[in-house]
Design a protein around this motif. Structure first.
Motif, PDB file in Angstrom:
ATOM      1  N   GLY A  22       0.803  -1.234   0.000  1.00 19.94           N
ATOM      2  CA  GLY A  22       0.000   0.000   0.000  1.00 19.94           C
ATOM      3  C   GLY A  22       0.827   1.270   0.000  1.00 19.94           C
ATOM      4  O   GLY A  22       0.296   2.353  -0.186  1.00 19.94           O
ATOM      5  N   VAL A  23       2.147   1.146   0.231  1.00 18.28           N
ATOM      6  CA  VAL A  23       3.017   2.332   0.189  1.00 18.28           C
ATOM      7  C   VAL A  23       3.776   2.322  -1.141  1.00 18.28           C
ATOM      8  O   VAL A  23       4.427   1.335  -1.472  1.00 18.28           O
ATOM      9  N   ALA A  24       3.662   3.416  -1.905  1.00 15.69           N
ATOM     10  CA  ALA A  24       4.388   3.528  -3.174  1.00 15.69           C
ATOM     11  C   ALA A  24       5.448   4.603  -3.019  1.00 15.69           C
ATOM     12  O   ALA A  24       5.126   5.770  -2.801  1.00 15.69           O
ATOM     13  N   CYS A  25       6.712   4.196  -3.083  1.00 16.98           N
ATOM     14  CA  CYS A  25       7.796   5.141  -2.759  1.00 16.98           C
ATOM     15  C   CYS A  25       8.780   5.297  -3.922  1.00 16.98           C
ATOM     16  O   CYS A  25       9.652   4.447  -4.120  1.00 16.98           O
ATOM     17  N   PRO A  26       8.654   6.397  -4.688  1.00 17.27           N
ATOM     18  CA  PRO A  26       9.653   6.653  -5.722  1.00 17.27           C
ATOM     19  C   PRO A  26      11.023   6.882  -5.079  1.00 17.27           C
ATOM     20  O   PRO A  26      11.095   7.339  -3.935  1.00 17.27           O
TER      21      PRO A  26
END
Ligand SMILES: Cc1ncc(COP(=O)(O)O)c(C=O)c1O
Length: 505
Positions: free
Chosen positions: A420-424
């Motif tokens: 659920g965490v999208a980290c560029p």
């Protein structure tokens, strides 16, 4: 320097002590400070002494088509028009019966302009985390935008020496010690390849005051400023305080948080005067590749816009990324480009409060006049420390950058393990800006967040981890986490998030 007071004699008749070195107060000839072969600021073809090419009514004089206004940043939800606290305390002093109508209770107690300023969300989160820590809670703070390292010794020693010089106990020129202006000129030539003269430099109380004074010097009421979003929380407030209208131009994680020329052009109106540009970025850590910096700079030059470029994270880039200075890549922009910078992030000097504006001499002069009435000179001891920092080498920042890079890799890989965490992956500064949108509306320890602000609250209360919600940066649905904290704390803090959020949903 107008509006300054530089006493040459002790005014109280006492001895001034040992003769102070006057080096700090002496300037060197302007011509000698221009490095040969560098683009020279403010001498672009067609450069004029007075600034904007705008008609007196604030509308661009020629060459631009009228447009509809783009939506302005946050205007509707600013503070109530009356602002401030309810008028329950009564006046501080007795009011005579003949008090004029202007003093009626209908008047707001706090000015509307100032009441509309939001508290700095980043400082608020940091203060809350520190207060909980002081109360014995094992809070891990990812909120603060400051290096966790001490200021390098040689810088501290220079400040100690300055403390002992009576000349440093006095008012000095409001625009900055000549020796510091020279150091800024030399540093800018060394690091950016941009030629300045001391007259194009104003030393400010940190980059924050530089941002505020630069906008105050450039904007008339109603002038629009394009602000790439997510934006550093201070920019819109500084723009509004200066009478301007911030216009956010949003770039999400799909584009690596980088705005395109097409997006900027779509947001430009006949009221647009300035483009705000920052690379590396706070809060995303995004770094614009040189060709994109150049394309944006050329577009600004062609459309007659001014640019405020904030270079405070210039030395904090990773993985081969670089942060070239826009007026160097686009010299024809130099006469309408104001650079903001400071020692805070590069030399771990956030508490010393030294920044600067570098730009066209007329804008710098106007900002200097403003500062001469607002705050006068920056504390001399801090300026002396900044001289040591800027004239020293960059080995201290090399060491910090190595540590930040290591932490950057750790935090990105650990956050990416959380469903659920999208980290560029950021290329600069010391922030990550993950999306938590997929976690909103899902139960976290029996609680549900409907916004990133609520998410940050839950995370603080349930995991004792402080993060700054995206609302502070104009893009709800994200959080900013600074990785300028110790490796062990970082791993422990993100580990807590993994445990708390791993079970979400
Ligand atoms: C992008 C940016 N510009 C300017 C500043 C101002 O820094 P200071 O006022 O500490 O010099 C900050 C601080 O967080 C920043 O993130």
């Amino acid at each position: 320097m107008p509006g300054t007071e530089v006493p040459s004699e002790p005014r109280d008749g006492r001895s001034a002590g040992p003769a102070p070195s006057q080096e700090m107060l002496r300037g060197t000839p302007v011509a000698g400070s221009i490095a040969p072969g560098l683009p020279v600021y403010g001498t672009a073809p067609g450069a004029r002494d007075s600034a904007p090419e705008r008609a007196p009514d604030g509308v661009r004089a020629a060459g631009s088509r009228p447009r509809d206004r783009a939506p302005a940043c946050g205007d509707p939800e600013r503070g109530s028009p009356d602002g401030g606290a309810p008028d329950t305390m009564g006046p501080m002093t007795a009011v005579s019966p003949s008090e004029p109508a202007a003093q009626s209770p209908a008047r707001s107690r706090v000015s509307r302009r100032v009441a509309a300023i939001a508290e700095s969300a980043t400082l608020a989160v940091d203060a809350k985390a520190k207060a909980l820590k002081a109360a014995g809670k094992p809070v891990i703070g990812f909120g603060a935008g400051e290096p966790d390292f001490p200021t390098p010794d040689y810088v501290v020693e220079a400040a100690v020496a300055a403390c002992r010089q009576p000349a440093m106990h006095r008012y000095t020129p409001a625009g900055g010690l000549p020796v510091l202006k020279e150091a800024i000129v030399a540093k800018t030539a060394r690091d950016s390849g941009l030629a300045l003269t001391p007259a194009q430099v104003l030393v400010t109380n940190g980059g924050k005051q530089a941002v505020y004074e630069a906008f105050a010097a450039m904007l008339d009421p109603g002038d629009e400023v394009l602000v790439p979003a997510p934006y550093w929380t201070t920019y819109p407030e500084a723009i509004r305080l200066a009478g301007g209208v911030p216009v956010p131009v949003v770039a999400d994680e799909e584009s690596g948080y980088l705005v395109s020329v097409a997006q900027l052009e779509a947001a430009r109106t006949e009221r647009t005067k300035v483009l705000l540009f920052v690379s590396p970025s706070n809060p995303t850590g995004a770094v614009y590749p040189p060709d994109q910096v150049e394309a944006i700079g050329r577009w600004a030059a062609e459309t007659g816009l001014w640019v405020l470029t904030d270079e405070i994270y210039e030395h904090l880039t990773y993985g081969g990324a670089t942060a070239p200075s826009m007026p160097v890549l686009v010299p024809e922009l130099a006469d309408r480009c104001v650079v903001v910078n400071g020692v805070a992030k590069t030399y771990a000097m956030t508490g010393w409060r030294v920044g600067w504006i570098a730009g066209p001499a007329d804008v710098v002069k106007a900002a200097t006049n403003l500062q001469s009435h607002a705050t006068s000179n920056v504390a001399n001891v801090s300026q002396a420390a900044a001289v040591a920092a800027l004239t020293g080498d960059l080995s201290a920042v090399d060491e910090m950058r190595t540590a930040f890079d290591r932490r950057r890799k750790t935090i990105v890989s650990m956050l990416r393990e959380i469903p659920g965490v999208a980290c560029p992956e950021p290329q600069g500064a010391f922030y990550v800006y993950p999306s938590v949108k997929a976690l909103l509306g899902r139960p976290i320890n029996g609680r549900t967040a409907s916004s990133s602000a609520e998410f940050a609250e839950i995370v603080l209360e349930e995991a004792e981890v402080a993060v700054v919600p995206g609302e502070a940066f104009g893009t709800p649905g994200y959080v900013r986490m600074s990785y300028a904290l110790g490796d062990d704390d970082l791993a422990e803090g993100v580990g807590r998030l993994q445990r708390l959020l791993g079970s979400a949903g």
